[in-house]
Design an enzyme around this catalytic site. Sequence first.
Site, PDB file in Angstrom:
ATOM      1  N   SER A   4       0.802  -1.216   0.000  1.00 49.99           N
ATOM      2  CA  SER A   4       0.000   0.000   0.000  1.00 49.99           C
ATOM      3  C   SER A   4       0.836   1.268   0.000  1.00 49.99           C
ATOM      4  O   SER A   4       0.468   2.265  -0.610  1.00 49.99           O
ATOM      5  CB  SER A   4      -0.923   0.022   1.219  1.00 49.99           C
ATOM      6  OG  SER A   4      -0.160  -0.028   2.413  1.00 49.99           O
ATOM      7  N   CYS A   5       1.989   1.270   0.683  1.00 43.90           N
ATOM      8  CA  CYS A   5       2.675   2.539   0.873  1.00 43.90           C
ATOM      9  C   CYS A   5       4.050   2.596   0.236  1.00 43.90           C
ATOM     10  O   CYS A   5       4.667   3.635   0.216  1.00 43.90           O
ATOM     11  CB  CYS A   5       2.817   2.838   2.370  1.00 43.90           C
ATOM     12  SG  CYS A   5       3.976   1.753   3.212  1.00 43.90           S
ATOM     13  N   GLY A   6       4.565   1.462  -0.273  1.00 46.76           N
ATOM     14  CA  GLY A   6       5.891   1.525  -0.850  1.00 46.76           C
ATOM     15  C   GLY A   6       6.959   1.629   0.227  1.00 46.76           C
ATOM     16  O   GLY A   6       6.859   1.020   1.270  1.00 46.76           O
ATOM     17  N   CYS A  51       8.492   2.741   3.235  1.00 47.80           N
ATOM     18  CA  CYS A  51       8.034   3.450   4.422  1.00 47.80           C
ATOM     19  C   CYS A  51       9.198   3.636   5.393  1.00 47.80           C
ATOM     20  O   CYS A  51      10.151   2.878   5.399  1.00 47.80           O
ATOM     21  CB  CYS A  51       6.915   2.673   5.107  1.00 47.80           C
ATOM     22  SG  CYS A  51       5.463   2.458   4.079  1.00 47.80           S
TER      23      CYS A  51
END
Length: 294
Positions: free
Chosen positions: A126-128, A130
């Site tokens: 979802s966020c790559g 992090c």
Amino acid sequence: MGRVTERRKVLRIRDGAVSSRPDTLVAEEPLEIRLNGRPLAITMRTPGDDFALAAGFLVSEGVLATASDLQNIVYCAGATGGGTSRSSGAESGGGSNTYNVVDVKTAPGVVIPDITLERNVYTTSSCGLCGKASLDAVRTTARHPIADTPALRVEPELLAGLPDRLRAAQRVFDRTGGLHAAALFDEDGELLDVREDVGRHNAVDKLVGRALQSGNLPLSRTILLVSGRASFELAQKAVMAGVPMLAAVSAPSSLAVDLAAETGLTLVGFLRGGSMNVYAGEDRIALRAAAARG
């Protein structure tokens, strides 16, 4: 190797009617990326194009810039019962290969930036990337400065037609409804490549990695289109690959806009139908004179 899709039983409720049926889901599995034998990152990805994904990831990290920087990529055997792992060739059938671990070997003389050796990264779908310590830590010096690339000018009408072309090329999305996509177009709007993945950052890495393996970096006369939003990380990946224009069907983040303004990247958001917002690099948008005055 892992499957792109899997089947699961689902209880379906439609207008009060209940039925049981199989459903097609996008597969999600971890991929460990090693650099010259050392663990570097774990990403949750849709299996497929794993070597390209690893290569593209290392382009965004500033490790690889051209095909000559890459010696080879191999799969490694999966973890054994004792928690260790063993290397194997890409085509090896021995061991308990899970095809979820790859080792990227750089060519002799390639300098490895400190950032890649000082941290292990866990990447979610979802966020790559992090948890990077600071903005400065991710602003890796680009090896393909966009300002040095030939001029690229694109008409808004051409951009407006790209999302439909991307959607038409999403074969796995049609079966699952659960994949992000990234596509490369040339300045005439012709589709050059498209990749799908459970993570939009992985889809971009697969595109960039395939370009590196084919000797096509920098991507100086291309448009990168992504489904969903344009995060800072996706803008960074575009810059590191020498892509002069990034377009997204949803919103960009503030940091993505800041990075685009700093590097000369043209950043387009909310590309839907005939409308779009240009957040940076508007000089590459070929506006008609009357429209520009308005």
